[in-house]
Design a protein around this motif. Structure first.
Motif, PDB file in Angstrom:
ATOM      1  N   GLU A 256       2.681   4.865   5.544  1.00 49.29           N
ATOM      2  CA  GLU A 256       2.134   4.348   4.261  1.00 49.29           C
ATOM      3  C   GLU A 256       2.008   2.808   4.054  1.00 49.29           C
ATOM      4  O   GLU A 256       1.003   2.423   3.633  1.00 49.29           O
ATOM      5  N   ILE A 257       3.000   2.154   4.817  1.00 46.34           N
ATOM      6  CA  ILE A 257       2.908   0.420   4.700  1.00 46.34           C
ATOM      7  C   ILE A 257       1.577  -0.014   5.500  1.00 46.34           C
ATOM      8  O   ILE A 257       0.750  -0.590   5.094  1.00 46.34           O
ATOM      9  N   ILE A 258       1.412   0.759   6.675  1.00 38.56           N
ATOM     10  CA  ILE A 258       0.323   0.102   7.614  1.00 38.56           C
ATOM     11  C   ILE A 258      -1.037   0.541   7.269  1.00 38.56           C
ATOM     12  O   ILE A 258      -2.001  -0.255   7.149  1.00 38.56           O
ATOM     13  N   PHE A 259      -1.300   1.753   6.251  1.00 37.45           N
ATOM     14  CA  PHE A 259      -2.363   2.136   5.869  1.00 37.45           C
ATOM     15  C   PHE A 259      -2.743   1.298   4.559  1.00 37.45           C
ATOM     16  O   PHE A 259      -3.925   1.516   4.050  1.00 37.45           O
TER      17      PHE A 259
ATOM     18  N   PRO B 257      -3.644  -3.966   6.389  1.00 34.73           N
ATOM     19  CA  PRO B 257      -4.419  -4.172   7.397  1.00 34.73           C
ATOM     20  C   PRO B 257      -3.645  -5.001   8.471  1.00 34.73           C
ATOM     21  O   PRO B 257      -3.656  -4.995   9.777  1.00 34.73           O
ATOM     22  N   ASP B 258      -2.971  -5.936   7.896  1.00 32.24           N
ATOM     23  CA  ASP B 258      -2.273  -7.175   8.942  1.00 32.24           C
ATOM     24  C   ASP B 258      -0.993  -6.458   9.316  1.00 32.24           C
ATOM     25  O   ASP B 258      -0.638  -6.803  10.368  1.00 32.24           O
ATOM     26  N   GLU B 259      -0.255  -5.501   8.689  1.00 30.70           N
ATOM     27  CA  GLU B 259       0.932  -4.937   9.087  1.00 30.70           C
ATOM     28  C   GLU B 259       0.587  -3.885  10.249  1.00 30.70           C
ATOM     29  O   GLU B 259       1.125  -3.472  11.162  1.00 30.70           O
ATOM     30  N   LYS B 260      -0.612  -3.206  10.017  1.00 32.24           N
ATOM     31  CA  LYS B 260      -1.262  -2.529  10.948  1.00 32.24           C
ATOM     32  C   LYS B 260      -1.462  -2.970  12.274  1.00 32.24           C
ATOM     33  O   LYS B 260      -1.173  -2.628  13.459  1.00 32.24           O
ATOM     34  N   THR B 261      -2.085  -4.202  12.112  1.00 29.90           N
ATOM     35  CA  THR B 261      -2.430  -4.989  13.301  1.00 29.90           C
ATOM     36  C   THR B 261      -0.975  -5.430  14.217  1.00 29.90           C
ATOM     37  O   THR B 261      -1.139  -5.520  15.417  1.00 29.90           O
ATOM     38  N   TRP B 262      -0.105  -5.712  13.285  1.00 29.35           N
ATOM     39  CA  TRP B 262       1.114  -6.261  13.915  1.00 29.35           C
ATOM     40  C   TRP B 262       1.849  -5.029  14.694  1.00 29.35           C
ATOM     41  O   TRP B 262       2.000  -5.359  15.867  1.00 29.35           O
ATOM     42  N   LEU B 263       1.716  -4.004  14.098  1.00 29.99           N
ATOM     43  CA  LEU B 263       2.380  -2.610  14.877  1.00 29.99           C
ATOM     44  C   LEU B 263       1.641  -2.290  16.095  1.00 29.99           C
ATOM     45  O   LEU B 263       2.030  -1.967  16.922  1.00 29.99           O
ATOM     46  N   GLU B 264       0.445  -2.255  15.977  1.00 29.49           N
ATOM     47  CA  GLU B 264      -0.496  -2.085  16.900  1.00 29.49           C
ATOM     48  C   GLU B 264      -0.304  -3.127  18.244  1.00 29.49           C
ATOM     49  O   GLU B 264      -0.130  -2.528  19.418  1.00 29.49           O
TER      50      GLU B 264
END
Length: 208
Positions: A80-83, A86-93
């Motif tokens: 839910e957070i990363i979708f 986008p910045d959090e999604k990039t960090w996780l990736e």
């Protein structure tokens, strides 16, 4: 490729039936390395990646500890957070993709079947496609994707569509495929397509 094995990259959108296809290849004795499983393994309790995720997002990203077992990652909450960010999604990736790819390479190298399969929903969206010799796409209609994904997961239609938006379109995915399984029909039709591809891949592997 650094790896001498003949590797098929299997991909498809959410709800396309990738897992069903994988089960049928496994039944034929083919090793399948599932990137989703690897992604879960690298964030299991005790793994360094999980500690970094907790530091970044806070302990609320974990399930409550049960029976003195170490708390596990709440993947639904993280999704839910990363979708929605986008910045959090990039960090996780940036944290997870190198770890996932290293584990995938190791498992591909250790595979013993005549050819092996790397199954990944993001095969074409990441650099994982560079690990494979041939790309197999499992394709199905968008409405079927929504129906299957909502039956299988606890996600609502809006969440499923958000996931679909992060993946290539059906058209782009199929355009990059060497082979396509049309998963719109019954299981007998699916089995016929898989058997033809299995024989093709055995021949290609023996000649590679």
């Amino acid at each position: 490729m650094a790896n001498k094995k003949f590797i098929i990259g299997l991909t498809g959108g959410i709800g396309s039936g990738k897992s069903e296809v994988c089960r049928r290849f496994i039944a034929k004795g083919i090793a399948v390395i599932d990137a989703d499983i690897v992604a879960r393994e690298v964030v299991e309790p005790g793994m360094p990646a999980l500690e970094k995720i907790c530091i970044h997002f806070g302990d609320s990203i974990l399930f409550t500890s049960v029976d003195n077992q170490p708390p596990a990652l709440n993947r639904s909450k993280l999704r839910e957070i990363i979708f929605s960010n986008p910045d959090e999604k990039t960090w996780l990736e940036q944290l997870l993709h190198p770890l996932i790819n290293q584990s995938i390479r190791t498992q591909l190298n250790n595979a013993k079947s005549p050819y092996c399969i790397l199954a990944s929903p993001l095969l074409l969206e990441t650099q994982q496609y560079m690990l494979v010799d041939r790309i197999l796409v499992v394709d199905t209609a968008e409405q079927l994707q929504l129906e299957r994904a909502s039956q299988r997961d606890a996600n609502n239609e809006a969440q499923i569509r958000a996931i679909m938006q992060t993946q290539l379109s059906r058209q782009d995915r199929c355009a990059r495929a060497n082979d396509i399984i049309q998963n719109h029909g019954n299981l007998n039709e699916l089995d016929e397509q898989i058997e033809k591809l299995h024989q093709l891949y055995l021949g290609l592997a023996s000649n590679s």
